[in-house]
Design a protein around this motif. Structure first.
Motif, PDB file in Angstrom:
ATOM      1  N   ALA A 129      -6.154  -1.046   1.278  1.00  0.00           N
ATOM      2  CA  ALA A 129      -4.793  -1.932   1.108  1.00  0.00           C
ATOM      3  C   ALA A 129      -3.670  -1.081   1.591  1.00  0.00           C
ATOM      4  N   TYR A 130      -2.746  -2.104   2.580  1.00  0.00           N
ATOM      5  CA  TYR A 130      -1.398  -1.337   2.667  1.00  0.00           C
ATOM      6  C   TYR A 130      -0.318  -2.164   1.924  1.00  0.00           C
ATOM      7  N   THR A 131       0.418  -1.628   1.368  1.00  0.00           N
ATOM      8  CA  THR A 131       1.408  -2.270   0.440  1.00  0.00           C
ATOM      9  C   THR A 131       2.766  -1.885   0.250  1.00  0.00           C
ATOM     10  N   PRO A 132       3.862  -2.745   0.628  1.00  0.00           N
ATOM     11  CA  PRO A 132       5.137  -2.423   0.563  1.00  0.00           C
ATOM     12  C   PRO A 132       5.492  -1.545  -0.600  1.00  0.00           C
ATOM     13  N   PHE A 133       5.040  -1.620  -1.664  1.00  0.00           N
ATOM     14  CA  PHE A 133       5.383  -0.770  -2.798  1.00  0.00           C
ATOM     15  C   PHE A 133       4.152  -0.644  -3.619  1.00  0.00           C
ATOM     16  N   VAL A 184      -3.588   2.409  12.264  1.00  0.00           N
ATOM     17  CA  VAL A 184      -3.214   0.974  12.255  1.00  0.00           C
ATOM     18  C   VAL A 184      -1.849   0.539  12.552  1.00  0.00           C
ATOM     19  N   GLN A 185      -0.815   1.783  12.689  1.00  0.00           N
ATOM     20  CA  GLN A 185       0.507   1.487  12.842  1.00  0.00           C
ATOM     21  C   GLN A 185       0.831   0.496  14.217  1.00  0.00           C
ATOM     22  N   GLU A 219       4.483  -4.181  10.862  1.00  0.00           N
ATOM     23  CA  GLU A 219       5.934  -3.704  10.382  1.00  0.00           C
ATOM     24  C   GLU A 219       5.961  -4.660   9.093  1.00  0.00           C
ATOM     25  N   THR A 220       5.312  -5.644   8.782  1.00  0.00           N
ATOM     26  CA  THR A 220       5.789  -6.264   7.382  1.00  0.00           C
ATOM     27  C   THR A 220       5.057  -5.604   6.247  1.00  0.00           C
ATOM     28  N   LEU A 253       2.515  11.612  13.463  1.00  0.00           N
ATOM     29  CA  LEU A 253       3.478  10.673  14.165  1.00  0.00           C
ATOM     30  C   LEU A 253       2.901   9.303  14.064  1.00  0.00           C
ATOM     31  N   PHE A 295       1.127  -7.739   2.236  1.00  0.00           N
ATOM     32  CA  PHE A 295       0.037  -7.003   1.961  1.00  0.00           C
ATOM     33  C   PHE A 295      -1.021  -6.863   3.184  1.00  0.00           C
ATOM     34  N   TRP A 333      -0.539   5.698  -2.226  1.00  0.00           N
ATOM     35  CA  TRP A 333       0.148   5.261  -3.230  1.00  0.00           C
ATOM     36  C   TRP A 333      -0.373   5.985  -4.705  1.00  0.00           C
ATOM     37  N   ASP A 387      10.491   1.242  10.097  1.00  0.00           N
ATOM     38  CA  ASP A 387      10.024  -0.346  10.733  1.00  0.00           C
ATOM     39  C   ASP A 387      10.932  -1.276  10.904  1.00  0.00           C
ATOM     40  N   HIS A 388      12.213  -1.029  10.530  1.00  0.00           N
ATOM     41  CA  HIS A 388      13.083  -2.330  10.375  1.00  0.00           C
ATOM     42  C   HIS A 388      14.504  -1.955  11.137  1.00  0.00           C
ATOM     43  N   GLY A 408       1.956   3.242   3.536  1.00  0.00           N
ATOM     44  CA  GLY A 408       1.773   2.414   2.478  1.00  0.00           C
ATOM     45  C   GLY A 408       0.546   1.976   2.093  1.00  0.00           C
ATOM     46  N   LYS A 409      -0.610   3.000   2.284  1.00  0.00           N
ATOM     47  CA  LYS A 409      -2.027   2.944   1.960  1.00  0.00           C
ATOM     48  C   LYS A 409      -2.048   2.770   0.670  1.00  0.00           C
ATOM     49  N   ASP A 435      11.214  -9.862  -2.126  1.00  0.00           N
ATOM     50  CA  ASP A 435      11.295  -8.590  -1.575  1.00  0.00           C
ATOM     51  C   ASP A 435      11.876  -8.172   0.048  1.00  0.00           C
ATOM     52  N   ARG A 455      11.437  -2.845  -5.617  1.00  0.00           N
ATOM     53  CA  ARG A 455      10.523  -3.907  -5.681  1.00  0.00           C
ATOM     54  C   ARG A 455       9.535  -3.691  -6.544  1.00  0.00           C
ATOM     55  N   ASP A 502      -0.850   6.494  13.107  1.00  0.00           N
ATOM     56  CA  ASP A 502      -2.364   6.492  12.489  1.00  0.00           C
ATOM     57  C   ASP A 502      -3.112   5.433  13.102  1.00  0.00           C
ATOM     58  N   SER A 545       9.985   2.135   5.671  1.00  0.00           N
ATOM     59  CA  SER A 545      10.722   1.131   5.936  1.00  0.00           C
ATOM     60  C   SER A 545      11.887   0.833   6.650  1.00  0.00           C
ATOM     61  N   THR A 580       5.709  -2.714   5.420  1.00  0.00           N
ATOM     62  CA  THR A 580       6.886  -1.989   4.738  1.00  0.00           C
ATOM     63  C   THR A 580       7.903  -2.917   4.128  1.00  0.00           C
ATOM     64  N   ARG A 581       7.608  -4.374   4.195  1.00  0.00           N
ATOM     65  CA  ARG A 581       8.615  -5.262   3.890  1.00  0.00           C
ATOM     66  C   ARG A 581       8.213  -6.116   2.769  1.00  0.00           C
ATOM     67  N   ASP A 582       7.569  -7.034   2.931  1.00  0.00           N
ATOM     68  CA  ASP A 582       7.094  -8.150   1.754  1.00  0.00           C
ATOM     69  C   ASP A 582       5.662  -8.631   1.965  1.00  0.00           C
TER      70      ASP A 582
END
Lengths: 172, 459
Positions: free
Chosen positions: A32-36, A127-128, A134-135, A123, A141, B212, B187-188, B207-208, B12, B440, A125, B184, A137-139
């Motif tokens: 999974a890739y999560t912002p936090f 999935v980037q 880019e979401t 530099l 998942f 984490w 990306d933004h 953010g994998k 968030d 967050r 991977d 972050s 790293t925002r809100d």
């Protein structure tokens, strides 16, 4: 022919639910890739706890042991000097540098180990470059899943599990 | 305890826009002028610092006011003062993290930045004080043909080890905590140039969840390692004094007294920086009244320990029956050549923090800001009192002398204030001032707690 898919979920409950549901199927949840650091996602993935602290312990002990040895080697062995009545090998005076070097090497090990096991310092991977990623790293998942057989049924299943979009991963 | 630590309920995305936006928001025209003025002053003082460093290195430290018997003066006062300020950052980010003080999350990034920049100023002084700073590497045991080694039974090599470890570990902790936020920003960020720069520093973070997992373990371990480190650094600094026989220095109270003083001055500096930063970037929803009040409470607690340290010094001087100690504590300090600074230290460090017994004193930001400046001043005076006043009145009256700084001393000190401010301003304009990913996580934890409480209420 199996296919790797990336699905975006609107919140942690949705992705945690989807992970649990997918684990019952033949599809393979990759990551999974999560912002936090989400506890809920971590619980759903049910991976074993990180063993990184053991590496840190070893690093710290090497630092402390090395520092003690070096101090003994320098002031008790190579150039013994009696100052203020203290014998050349005087453990009490060696405590502080031993402690400091233990902390220093343990901390360096912790950070370097995180970079190594997380395969960081790169530099890009696999999935980037995915559209809309880019979401992560925002809100939002994101979930990477490997389908069992063709990808189409998995695409549908992910939609049913609440994914707001499903993409094919791309390198940036 | 029930006061909120996040006001409103930002999502968030909103948190991200607000907290990352501080780095690329274009200030309003009127505000822009103030930024220019601030950068101008800080930049000019930084130039003064580097010019005077050049002057000192090329000419010699005879340019400074210290001489026998006061061989340690501005160089060591400022070293101890700056490194003391550097204590609050790691105290907040490590010790309060281990104690699960959730309010620390919104101020730890700023406090850690303050720590790093303060330790950088501190480290300048002992190196310059060597007189021949190009031989600073002699402090470290390297294989040399001279076959002489650092004397590790002396407190000064301990200091070199403690301060360099403290700086390195603080830097690692700060950077590790910032990697997800840098990703972050990558990306933004609004411009491509910024995306590339932040991207390089984000090290490819995506953010994998599996990363984490290790990241969190590393963060916790680093907090655990930094905790004894915070307490050790000023203990070691205090040993530089306590292991000497100078009246007023040779005391076992020194390590806890110095550590408390360091955290005291550190929290005062946090308040000095936090109050304007909160107003400029309108961070009132994440840096609430509770944060400000908690900093004030910790200032009060550590201030009381410092006051206790003073009392113990007087008591031990009397109890020792030693004439030089008695003279130092009871006559030289309150009435000797540096007496005004002694009284300044007493007023600023003992009386001023007593304001924080009242809720009014802890919540009025103007009062707090003024008090924090006075405490910074008081802690500088305390170091002057300990270092200069003790050396002015040692055992032999024939050796007594007074000390005065030269313009180079004063210029170097102002220069470090400028360099510190410059680094801090650059930090404010280019990096996330509040730890976003941690905020967050905190927001979600608070939400889960509220849900759980509600569920319990229904049962």
């Amino acid at each position: 022919m199996s296919e790797r898919l990336l699905a975006e979920f609107p919140d942690e409950h949705a992705i945690a639910g989807a992970i649990r549901a997918l684990r019952e199927t033949d599809h393979r949840v990759l990551d999974a890739y999560t912002p936090f650091a989400s506890h809920e996602v971590e619980d759903a993935l049910a991976r074993r706890p990180s063993r990184l602290p053991f590496a840190v312990f070893v690093g710290g002990m090497c630092g402390a042991g090395g520092a003690y040895f070096l101090q003994w080697y320098l002031v008790a062995h190579l150039y013994p000097l009696v100052v203020g009545g203290r014998p050349p090998h005087f453990p009490v005076a060696f405590v502080i540098i031993t402690f400091e070097m233990g902390v220093l090497f343990a901390s360096l090990t912790a950070v370097i180990a995180t970079l190594v096991v997380g395969r960081l310092v790169r530099l890009t991977d696999d999935v980037q470059g995915t559209a809309g990623f880019e979401t992560a790293t925002r809100d939002r998942f994101w979930l990477a899943v490997m389908s069992h057989g063709p990808g189409e049924p998995l695409r549908e299943l992910l939609g049913k599990l609440g994914a707001s979009r499903v993409e094919t991963p791309e390198v940036a | 305890m029930s006061e909120p630590i996040i006001l409103g309920s930002p999502t968030d995305a909103e948190l991200g826009d607000q907290l990352l936006g501080t780095a690329w928001r274009r200030p309003a025209l009127g505000e822009q002028r103030w930024w220019r003025v601030a950068f101008g002053i800080a930049g000019a003082l930084t130039l003064v610092l580097f010019s005077l460093i050049t002057y000192t290195v090329t000419t010699g430290i005879g340019l400074w006011g210290n001489n026998i018997p006061v061989a340690w003066a501005f160089g060591i006062i400022n070293f101890v003062w700056w490194i003391g300020i550097g204590h609050a950052g790691t105290f907040i980010s490590a010790i309060l993290y281990l104690f699960e003080q959730r309010w620390r999350t919104s101020i730890n990034r700023l406090a850690e930045a303050m720590t790093l920049f303060a330790v950088m100023q501190a480290a300048l002084y002992p190196v310059l004080h060597l007189g021949r700073p190009w031989f600073a590497y002699w402090l470290f045991p390297y294989p040399s043909q001279m076959e002489t080694w650092p004397q590790v039974k002396s407190a000064l090599p301990w200091d070199a080890a403690a301060v360099s470890t403290y700086f390195t570990v603080s830097l690692l902790f700060w950077y590790l905590g910032m990697i997800p936020d840098l990703a972050s920003m990558r990306d933004h960020a609004p411009t491509r140039r910024r995306r590339i720069i932040y991207g390089l520093f984000a090290l490819g973070w995506n953010g994998k969840a599996s990363t984490w997992r290790h990241y969190r373990a590393a963060y916790l371990v680093l907090a655990g390692l930094a905790t004894p480190l915070v307490l050790s650094v000023h203990s070691v600094v205090s040993s530089d004094f306590a292991t000497a026989l100078v009246p007023g220095w040779h005391s076992t109270i020194f390590p806890p007294y110095f550590v408390a003083g360091a955290i005291f001055s550190g929290f005062a500096m946090v308040l000095t920086l936090l109050i304007p930063v909160r107003a400029i970037f309108k961070l009132h929803n994440v840096v609430t009244q509770k944060h400000i009040e908690n900093c004030a409470k910790l200032t009060l607690v550590t201030g009381l320990i410092v006051a206790y340290g003073y009392i113990v010094e007087w008591f031990m001087a009397w109890y020792s029956g030693e004439r030089s100690e008695l003279y130092q504590a009871w006559i030289a300090r309150p009435t000797g050549p540096g007496a005004p600074l002694f009284w300044l230290a007493m007023i600023c460090n003992v009386l001023v923090p007593q304001l924080f017994w009242w809720k009014r004193g802890r919540t009025n930001v103007y009062l707090l800001f003024a008090a924090s400046l006075l405490i910074n001043l008081g802690m500088w005076s305390e170091r002057f009192m300990i270092i200069v006043q003790s050396l002015e009145r040692e055992y032999l009256p024939s050796m007594w002398a007074s000390y005065a700084p030269t313009w180079v001393d004063l210029g170097l000190f102002l220069g470090t204030l400028g360099f510190f401010s410059l680094l801090f301003l650059l930090f404010l304009r280019n990096l996330p001032v509040v730890a976003l990913s941690e905020m967050r996580e905190l927001r979600h934890d608070l939400e889960h707690d509220a849900e759980r409480k509600e569920a319990a209420a229904h049962v």
